[in-house]
Design an enzyme around this catalytic site. Structure first.
Site, PDB file in Angstrom:
ATOM      1  CE  LYS A  15      -2.190  -0.865   3.891  1.00 15.07           C
ATOM      2  NZ  LYS A  15      -1.516  -2.121   4.316  1.00 15.07           N
ATOM      3  NE  ARG A  42      -3.643   0.090   9.581  1.00 14.29           N
ATOM      4  CZ  ARG A  42      -2.390  -0.233   9.399  1.00 14.29           C
ATOM      5  NH1 ARG A  42      -1.922  -1.335   9.881  1.00 14.29           N
ATOM      6  NH2 ARG A  42      -1.586   0.563   8.744  1.00 14.29           N
ATOM      7  NE  ARG A  70       8.162  -3.583   6.170  1.00 19.09           N
ATOM      8  CZ  ARG A  70       6.908  -3.147   6.270  1.00 19.09           C
ATOM      9  NH1 ARG A  70       6.259  -2.707   5.200  1.00 19.09           N
ATOM     10  NH2 ARG A  70       6.281  -3.183   7.422  1.00 19.09           N
ATOM     11  NE  ARG A  73       7.346  -0.916  10.303  1.00 13.98           N
ATOM     12  CZ  ARG A  73       6.221  -0.664   9.617  1.00 13.98           C
ATOM     13  NH1 ARG A  73       6.284  -0.007   8.471  1.00 13.98           N
ATOM     14  NH2 ARG A  73       5.052  -1.050  10.072  1.00 13.98           N
ATOM     15  NE  ARG A  85       2.590  -4.931  11.275  1.00 14.44           N
ATOM     16  CZ  ARG A  85       3.593  -4.718  10.419  1.00 14.44           C
ATOM     17  NH1 ARG A  85       4.741  -5.350  10.572  1.00 14.44           N
ATOM     18  NH2 ARG A  85       3.447  -3.877   9.431  1.00 14.44           N
TER      19      ARG A  85
HETATM   20  P1  AMP Z   1       1.783   0.507   9.117  1.00 13.84           P
HETATM   21  O1  AMP Z   1       2.985   1.342   8.893  1.00 13.84           O
HETATM   22  O2  AMP Z   1       0.622   0.921   8.251  1.00 13.84           O
HETATM   23  O3  AMP Z   1       2.067  -0.972   9.012  1.00 13.84           O
HETATM   24  O4  AMP Z   1       1.324   0.784  10.623  1.00 13.84           O
HETATM   25  C1  AMP Z   1       2.188   0.489  11.698  1.00 13.84           C
HETATM   26  C2  AMP Z   1       1.391   0.386  12.990  1.00 13.84           C
HETATM   27  O5  AMP Z   1       0.761   1.642  13.271  1.00 13.84           O
HETATM   28  C3  AMP Z   1       0.251  -0.616  12.993  1.00 13.84           C
HETATM   29  O6  AMP Z   1       0.676  -1.943  13.230  1.00 13.84           O
HETATM   30  C4  AMP Z   1      -0.617  -0.077  14.122  1.00 13.84           C
HETATM   31  O7  AMP Z   1      -0.029  -0.345  15.391  1.00 13.84           O
HETATM   32  C5  AMP Z   1      -0.510   1.429  13.898  1.00 13.84           C
HETATM   33  N1  AMP Z   1      -1.574   1.909  12.967  1.00 13.84           N
HETATM   34  C6  AMP Z   1      -1.395   2.515  11.770  1.00 13.84           C
HETATM   35  N2  AMP Z   1      -2.566   2.836  11.213  1.00 13.84           N
HETATM   36  C7  AMP Z   1      -3.527   2.417  12.071  1.00 13.84           C
HETATM   37  C8  AMP Z   1      -4.959   2.426  12.078  1.00 13.84           C
HETATM   38  N3  AMP Z   1      -5.670   2.958  11.063  1.00 13.84           N
HETATM   39  N4  AMP Z   1      -5.590   1.902  13.148  1.00 13.84           N
HETATM   40  C9  AMP Z   1      -4.914   1.387  14.197  1.00 13.84           C
HETATM   41  N5  AMP Z   1      -3.586   1.322  14.253  1.00 13.84           N
HETATM   42  C10 AMP Z   1      -2.885   1.822  13.219  1.00 13.84           C
END
Ligand code: AMP
Length: 221
Positions: free
Chosen positions: A13, A88, A127, A158, A169
């Site tokens: 994404k 989400r 990654r 990360r 996740r």
């Molecule tokens: P990402 O970089 O999109 O994988 O997001 C990293 C982390 O940020 C996720 O695993 C969640 O802990 C938090 N996060 C990001 N976006 C959301 C969302 N819309 N709702 C809840 N947690 C989020």
């Protein structure tokens, strides 16, 4: 256009979202990026979010909706936006709809990135990201220098790409995010599924086709 990108972690994404934003000439907002920046800066939101993020759990809906509300009200996002990982849970989908309605806007399209679980595990496990410019890479090791010219940063893994966080996740995705698909379908939002497996440029071609479909649908409405 206002476009929402949905799909599991590691589906691409972020990468495709950058390209969509550039193509449409609108900004992209990724809640994950906003939250990681808050953690780095040590703000109160960052401190509250860090524990959830490190173990791969979702951050509470009110925190996410606060970020979204503030971002969408800014002038640079007034002519359109690409929302990456912003929704989400079903309450977040409902909240985003309200935020848009208050601004007399609505989502034009949801693009759903489709990818199998074992491919997600493979991608996230391999990654690394640059600690400085935050660009993600596959096929590089932690400690390698960032390949981006002039960056000078070092690649790191990360914390939430560690195996136990990946499992959390994926569970969060299945239990909390998958129901969002049915919600958008029932809501009548234009919903397009994209095969997210394959070379980055091939996926981009599919995304561009989806955007064309989305744009022509918008004109008919
Ligand atoms: P990402 O970089 O999109 O994988 O997001 C990293 C982390 O940020 C996720 O695993 C969640 O802990 C938090 N996060 C990001 N976006 C959301 C969302 N819309 N709702 C809840 N947690 C989020």
């Amino acid at each position: 256009m206002n476009i929402l990108l949905l799909g599991p972690p590691g589906a691409g994404k972020g990468t495709q979202g950058e390209r969509v934003a550039e193509r449409l000439g609108v900004p992209k907002i990724a809640t994950g990026d906003v939250l990681r920046a808050a953690v780095r800066e040590g703000t109160s939101m960052g401190l509250a979010a860090k524990g959830f993020m490190d173990r791969g759990a979702l951050v509470p809906d009110d925190v996410i909706l606060g970020i979204v509300k503030e971002a969408l009200a800014t002038p640079e996002m007034s002519s359109g936006v690409v929302l990456d990982g912003v929704v989400r849970t079903v309450p977040q989908a409902q909240g985003l709809k309200r935020v848009f309605a208050d601004l007399r806007r609505s989502l034009d399209c949801v693009l759903m990135f489709d990818i199998a679980d074992d491919e997600v595990v493979r991608r996230l496990g391999g990654r690394t990201v640059c600690e400085r410019c935050q660009t993600p890479y596959t096929g590089k090791a932690p400690g390698d220098p960032c390949p981006r010219p002039g960056c000078g940063g070092t690649l790191v893994r990360r914390k939430d790409d560690e195996p136990s966080a990946i499992r959390t996740r994926m569970q969060a995705y299945r239990e909390q995010t998958e129901p969002v698909v049915a919600w958008y379908r029932a809501d009548g939002t234009h919903f397009i599924r994209i095969d997210a497996v394959g070379a980055v440029d091939d996926v981009t071609r599919r995304v561009v086709e989806a955007l064309d479909e989305c744009g022509s649908e918008g004109e008919r409405r």
